[in-house]
Structures are given as C-alpha cells and as structure tokens.
Scaffold this active site. Sequence first.
Site, PDB file in Angstrom:
ATOM      1  N   GLU A 139       0.845  -1.203   0.000  1.00 22.23           N
ATOM      2  CA  GLU A 139       0.000   0.000   0.000  1.00 22.23           C
ATOM      3  C   GLU A 139       0.877   1.248   0.000  1.00 22.23           C
ATOM      4  OE1 GLU A 139      -2.556  -0.134   3.443  1.00 22.23           O
ATOM      5  OE2 GLU A 139      -3.043  -2.254   3.144  1.00 22.23           O
ATOM      6  N   LYS A 190       2.069   4.628   1.613  1.00 28.72           N
ATOM      7  CA  LYS A 190       1.996   5.162   2.975  1.00 28.72           C
ATOM      8  C   LYS A 190       1.600   6.629   2.864  1.00 28.72           C
ATOM      9  CE  LYS A 190       4.364   5.161   7.389  1.00 28.72           C
ATOM     10  NZ  LYS A 190       4.468   6.553   7.760  1.00 28.72           N
ATOM     11  N   ASP A 247       0.816  10.366   3.766  1.00 24.62           N
ATOM     12  CA  ASP A 247       1.391  11.295   4.730  1.00 24.62           C
ATOM     13  C   ASP A 247       0.292  12.215   5.253  1.00 24.62           C
ATOM     14  OD1 ASP A 247       3.278  12.450   6.252  1.00 24.62           O
ATOM     15  OD2 ASP A 247       4.236  13.590   4.644  1.00 24.62           O
ATOM     16  N   TYR A 272      -7.524   2.009   5.621  1.00 24.20           N
ATOM     17  CA  TYR A 272      -6.554   0.941   5.381  1.00 24.20           C
ATOM     18  C   TYR A 272      -6.405  -0.094   6.491  1.00 24.20           C
ATOM     19  CZ  TYR A 272      -3.800   4.376   7.989  1.00 24.20           C
ATOM     20  OH  TYR A 272      -3.371   5.276   8.912  1.00 24.20           O
ATOM     21  N   LYS A 332      10.427   3.514   3.671  1.00 22.57           N
ATOM     22  CA  LYS A 332      10.474   4.977   3.515  1.00 22.57           C
ATOM     23  C   LYS A 332      11.088   5.366   2.173  1.00 22.57           C
ATOM     24  CE  LYS A 332       9.504   7.069   7.366  1.00 22.57           C
ATOM     25  NZ  LYS A 332       8.317   7.844   7.556  1.00 22.57           N
ATOM     26  N   CYS A 363      10.329  48.446  -9.331  1.00 27.11           N
ATOM     27  CA  CYS A 363      10.283  47.154 -10.006  1.00 27.11           C
ATOM     28  C   CYS A 363      11.642  46.831 -10.637  1.00 27.11           C
ATOM     29  CB  CYS A 363       9.198  47.179 -11.078  1.00 27.11           C
ATOM     30  SG  CYS A 363       9.204  45.735 -12.132  1.00 27.11           S
ATOM     31  N   CYS A 413      11.206  47.064 -14.657  1.00 25.26           N
ATOM     32  CA  CYS A 413      10.909  48.285 -15.413  1.00 25.26           C
ATOM     33  C   CYS A 413      11.139  49.568 -14.629  1.00 25.26           C
ATOM     34  CB  CYS A 413       9.462  48.246 -15.895  1.00 25.26           C
ATOM     35  SG  CYS A 413       8.289  48.500 -14.542  1.00 25.26           S
ATOM     36  N   CYS A 426       4.020  45.537  -8.997  1.00 30.98           N
ATOM     37  CA  CYS A 426       4.507  46.607  -9.862  1.00 30.98           C
ATOM     38  C   CYS A 426       3.280  47.253 -10.488  1.00 30.98           C
ATOM     39  CB  CYS A 426       5.414  46.031 -10.951  1.00 30.98           C
ATOM     40  SG  CYS A 426       5.702  47.206 -12.284  1.00 30.98           S
ATOM     41  N   CYS A 474       4.977  47.283 -17.897  1.00 29.63           N
ATOM     42  CA  CYS A 474       6.153  46.570 -17.389  1.00 29.63           C
ATOM     43  C   CYS A 474       6.384  45.341 -18.275  1.00 29.63           C
ATOM     44  CB  CYS A 474       5.909  46.145 -15.946  1.00 29.63           C
ATOM     45  SG  CYS A 474       7.177  45.056 -15.305  1.00 29.63           S
TER      46      CYS A 474
HETATM   47  S1  IVH Z   1      -1.258   0.487   8.807  1.00 32.54           S
HETATM   48  C1  IVH Z   1      -0.214  -1.811  12.295  1.00 32.54           C
HETATM   49  N1  IVH Z   1      -1.333   1.513   6.414  1.00 32.54           N
HETATM   50  O1  IVH Z   1       1.650   5.281   9.172  1.00 32.54           O
HETATM   51  C2  IVH Z   1      -0.747  -1.027  11.167  1.00 32.54           C
HETATM   52  N2  IVH Z   1      -0.587   2.893   8.193  1.00 32.54           N
HETATM   53  O2  IVH Z   1       3.938   4.663  10.931  1.00 32.54           O
HETATM   54  C3  IVH Z   1      -0.544   0.409  11.353  1.00 32.54           C
HETATM   55  N3  IVH Z   1      -0.036   5.173   7.523  1.00 32.54           N
HETATM   56  O3  IVH Z   1       0.031   5.587  12.255  1.00 32.54           O
HETATM   57  C4  IVH Z   1      -1.108   1.253  10.344  1.00 32.54           C
HETATM   58  N4  IVH Z   1      -0.511   4.930   5.387  1.00 32.54           N
HETATM   59  O4  IVH Z   1      -0.775   7.023  10.322  1.00 32.54           O
HETATM   60  C5  IVH Z   1      -1.034   1.729   7.697  1.00 32.54           C
HETATM   61  N5  IVH Z   1      -1.466   2.287   4.235  1.00 32.54           N
HETATM   62  C6  IVH Z   1      -1.179   2.497   5.515  1.00 32.54           C
HETATM   63  C7  IVH Z   1      -0.735   3.749   5.987  1.00 32.54           C
HETATM   64  C8  IVH Z   1      -0.439   3.907   7.329  1.00 32.54           C
HETATM   65  C9  IVH Z   1      -0.096   5.776   6.319  1.00 32.54           C
HETATM   66  C10 IVH Z   1       0.435   5.829   8.754  1.00 32.54           C
HETATM   67  C11 IVH Z   1      -0.483   5.697   9.933  1.00 32.54           C
HETATM   68  C12 IVH Z   1       0.308   5.044  11.004  1.00 32.54           C
HETATM   69  C13 IVH Z   1       1.700   5.326  10.573  1.00 32.54           C
HETATM   70  C14 IVH Z   1       2.622   4.281  11.111  1.00 32.54           C
END
Ligand code: IVH
Length: 668
Positions: A112, A114, A116, A226, A314, A408, A411, A426, A431
């Site tokens: 999946e 991750k 942010d 998720y 990461k 500016c 010009c 400006c 200009c």
């Molecule tokens: S699973 C044990 N799935 O990442 C399962 N987490 O570092 C824990 N996060 O607190 C969560 N995308 O905020 C899971 N596809 C994803 C995620 C995800 C982002 C975040 C979530 C969690 C943090 C863990």
Amino acid sequence: MDLFKDRILKLRRLIEEANHNYYVLDNPTISDAEYDKLMRELRDLEQQYPELITADSPTQRVGAEPLKEFGTVTHRIPLLSLDNAMNEGELIEFVERVCKAFPGEAVEFVAEPKIDGLAVELVYEDGIFVNGSTRGDGFTGEDISQNLKTIRSIPLKLKTDQIPAPKLLEVRGEVYMDRRDFEKLNEQQLAEGKQPFANPRNSAAGSLRQLDSRITASRPLNIWCYALGACEGISFETHYEFLQTLPKWGFRVNPEIRLCQSKHELLDYYRNIEEKRDQISYDIDGVVFKVNSIAKQEKLGIKSRSPRWAIAGKFKARQEITRILDIEASVGRTGAITPVAHLQPVSVGGVTVSNATLHNQDEIDRKDIRIGDWVVIQRAGDVIPQVVKVITERRDGSEKPYKIPDRCPVCGGHVVRPEGEAKHRCQNIDCPAQLKGSIRHFVSKRAMDIDGLGDKLIEQMVDTGLVQSVADIYYLTSEQLAGLERMAEKSAQNILDSIEKSRRATLARFIFALGIRNVGEHMSKLLQRHFGSLEKFMSASFAELEEIEGVGPIVAQSVTDFLAEEKNRETIERLIRGCVVIEAADKKSYGSPPLSGKTFVFTGTLTRFTRDKAKEMVENLGGRAASSVSKKTDFVVVGENAGSKAEKARSLGIPMLSENAFLELINK
Ligand code: IVH
C-alpha cells in the site's frame, strides 16, 4: 408527520448517495444545483421537525458549535505504529524474516502507499457512525467526531445494499489533503494575512484539530481507509478481503493497493510508487507492506508498539540543508512580486534544487530569512521548493536582511503593497514582465475587442520589440505587421481593420481594458457612470472614489495607485493621441438607469445579437445579466431552440421575451 418523515429519509438517502458518488467514487451523478436543492429541502424540513434530526443526517456535516476542548477516547485495540525500512536492503530483510517463519508455505503480502496524513479511527455501531478519534498515544486519542463528520467521503451510515452492517466496526485510515487544495488553502491564508501551513500534512492536521468544526467543514479534507480495529459480527481471513469489503460499506480505499506474491513484486511496487510519487495528487512518504493472511499476522504477533507482520518502506528524504546566495524579486505576469532565494545547488531526493520561493515579505520576516543564511529546504511533489527554517546557529554575522525594493527590478515602476494583500505589485501596465498579459487583456473581447490579435502574435510583437506598451497597438503600420512571421497581407489588413474598429470604445470598456487591479467589468461601468469622461476619471482622488456607491476602499486604493504611476498616465495620454476615441457614456445611464434592479437571463441561440452584446446592453442600462433562472429573474429572453431554462421560466411564471421584444423593451 409520517409523510414528512418518509420524505426526510428519502432526501437523506439521495444526498448521501450523491455524496458517495462524488466524494468516494469520484463520479458525480447530479448537478451542484440539484444537490443544493435537495439539501435545502432537507434543512427546511428538519427545521420544521427538529425532533426528526438524527446524527447521521447529511445536514450534520456542516460543523457544529465550537467545543471548549476535545474529549478523550480510549481505543478498544491500540493503534500501533510501523517499523521503518530505510532502503531496499532492509525491506528484503523484512520479507525474508517473515517467510522464514512459514517454511514451505507461500506468503502473500499487501502493498500500500503510505499516506502522509493523520491516522484516525472511525467507530460504527449497527452501521451508524458513533465516534471518531485521533491516534493520540496509540491507547487514547482525542474525540474529533464533529470534525470527521464534515468529511464528505466518510460515511455517516454504512451502505448495506451488498453486505449487512456488523454490530461493531472500527475502521482506521489516514485523513489528508490533496496538494493542489493545500496550495489553494495557503494562498488564501496568505491573502488573509494568516500564516501558511508548511505542508499538506500540517494543513490536514491543523484543519482536523479545530475546536470549531465549521472551520474543518470549510477545508478540503479526504480519507483513505486501510486498517481494521475492533469488530463484531463479521470476520475476515485476509487483509485484502477486508480492503475489498470496505468500499461496499461506502469507504474510500486507495486504488494503488496491490496483492504481491513475491519479494520481486514487492520491490517493483516500492520502486514504481517512488517513481510515481510526484504524479500522485497527495503526499505519500513511503509504502507499507502487510502480511495478507490474518492467521499469519496473529502468529507473527507484535513487538512492543509495532506489528511483526508489517513494515513501512520509507522514500528518500526531501529535505536538505543549503545556503542562500542571494534573494531576487521576481515579477509575475500580473505584476505580483515574489521574492526568490537563489541557493547553492543541492540534490534533494534526486533533483537538483537551486531556487526556492519565499512567497512574500511577511514570510521572509516571519522566518527571519537573510541573504547568506544556511537553511533547511524542502521539496514536496510538484510544489516549488520552500525554505522550511533558518539554521540560526550557523550565522556568522555577515548575513544581510532583505526587503522587497520599492522599484520594479524589471521596469523601474513603483512597487506597492496594496492594502490587505500579502504581495507587492509593480504598478506599471507596460512593465515588460506583465506586458504580454496586459495586452492580452487589453485586446480581449470584453475590453477593446480587437479581433485577430491572438496569443502567438502578441508574443511575437513583444519579443521583437514592436510593441513595448499597450498604446503601441494604435501606432502599428501595415509594413510592421507584414514583417512578422507568417503574416499574410490580408491578415495584416484584417488586424488593422479591427484595431481601427476598436478606436471607438465606451469609457467603461476603456477603463476595464487598463486591467486595474480589482476593477472588473461591473466596476468599470460604475466608474463610467460616475465620471462620464476620461479627464474626470484621471483626476479622481481616493476620497472621491470611495464615495461612489458600490466602490469600496480596496478598489479606490487600486485605482489611486494605478493613476499615481506616471508611466500609466503617459500610456493613457499616448492612447488618446493615437486617437482612441472614448465615446461619451450613454446619457441614459445617468441618474437612475431604466433597467436598474432588473435581472435578465438569455437562453437558446440568439440571432439578433451576441450573448456578450446582450449582456452589455442590459448592463449599460443598469440591469444585470445572470446565467441561470431563479425566482429572482425578471425576464428570460428566449432565442431559438431554448431548452431547460425556458422550461424553468415557464414553471416559475417569469415573463419571457423574444429577441425582438427585448430590443423593443430596451429602446423604449
Ligand atoms: S497500517 C499496524 N497503512 O503510518 C498497522 N498505516 O507509521 C498500522 N499510515 O500511524 C497502520 N498509510 O498514520 C497503515 N497504508 C497504511 C498507511 C499507514 C499511512 C500511517 C499511519 C500510522 C503510521 C505508522
């Protein structure tokens, strides 16, 4: 009463279905107007019968009275965090470790993105949303139910057409903000003199942690679901099966999620998503691999705070440290000035960065950014690199503070920071940085209406130096035009003809064509009505402008700033010498205009005049032309093959006019 109750239930169903189609499936099925109409009817009915309001009603999504503080929620099952793998090697180690626990068995993984954002938990009892919370310390979080309810893609009631609602269901997911929405929100924050958010994650967090949920409701938040928390009345054999069930209840599940059978597939996924990172419209900071089988997950178990069956891979860091070599004011197409930091080039996540935007003077002051500073810079998706903060510890006293210059850099025109705005501008219409934009606007249909001067031609005329001011247009000769690339004699003549035709313009068109900030078509007409002549307009003072009905201090200031710029006065003088005859404003538009307060809608194919012309005629006589029919419409002018608007006018009993009848009416 039962009748109303049935109607209320039906409306709720229709609205939630529309929400689901729009926000979850990204596939709108009804128009905004239809949606508003349903919402209005529901709100009216609920106002009449407040005892029928329920927590899962879509009217409850608009936010409620501010809270004093958030309550706390104890999670039935703690929200764990994830171990990190910092590179491919560590990801492989994880996969091999897991596989070793199941010798001779195939192990499937779910891969999946991750996201942010912010982890939240949504609790449903018998299919109804009962509360939602933040992750907190993993054991207890904050009760942010009111705020989560404002997110349209979170179901308030589970869909049950494919699968019944379990007694208890806890769904976990990540609330986030699309990068584009984040940029828009920041522009708005800056324009309102508020602090911008550092990144989409912070802006999602800030929006979600508002005690006033009406503010949350105004923010473009979204969710990807998720993970499963506690649950009664249903069970799943695999994580993937759970993910496939979520949309059936109405939840959003990320479309990039894949089932992977081998180490190679997982690595391909990781590389592929990192590569795609910038094309995805929201921020992701890695991938998550999860063992698919729930039985295997249970067998692997958890360490203190993270499961042994999952890992976060990461991506490369996107923040770096570098030095500001210089700061330069860059002038945009609208005259807005943006300070840009020139950096010692540095590679950030594989891309060399040598410039960063500093947004505006307030941002420079707030972060105390100086020339020569060492700074942390950040690249996020397609957002222009930004300076996150200054490393003040590395200052040696040689750093120089920076102020946007009052002239500016392109010009030499005056640079002004309009009242209430975050950006300096400006003021010079000619200009070079703005010239192409100024000309495009000047010649446009609703301004001087010079046909044939398209973008390509404008580009050429400015780049070759033929036109250095909007006024130059009126001094062009056929020889000069013929000298341009791909310009046939015939088209040169056509252009000269349309320039000729444009010489007779109303004062309103002329003022609008100047492109003065905050002075649109309507405002130009107000100014025409008040001043009547260009001479009077040019000697307008701030006080006189502000006294005109419909003109506020912001417009008054924009006009005063524009007219105070000597270069602009020169350009206007040259325009007049080039014999742009400003037709005196129509006498009929003095005093109380005959169509004052009347709203017209034009529909169907018009044959006697264009839609723009019709609009102009109505507005010149003090009326308004609208695009849709409502109770407030006074007349609907019907051309050939009129459709739904004529229909609606008929049903609302609004007078309908033929084109001829309309011309008769305005000539009276
Ligand atoms: S699973 C044990 N799935 O990442 C399962 N987490 O570092 C824990 N996060 O607190 C969560 N995308 O905020 C899971 N596809 C994803 C995620 C995800 C982002 C975040 C979530 C969690 C943090 C863990």
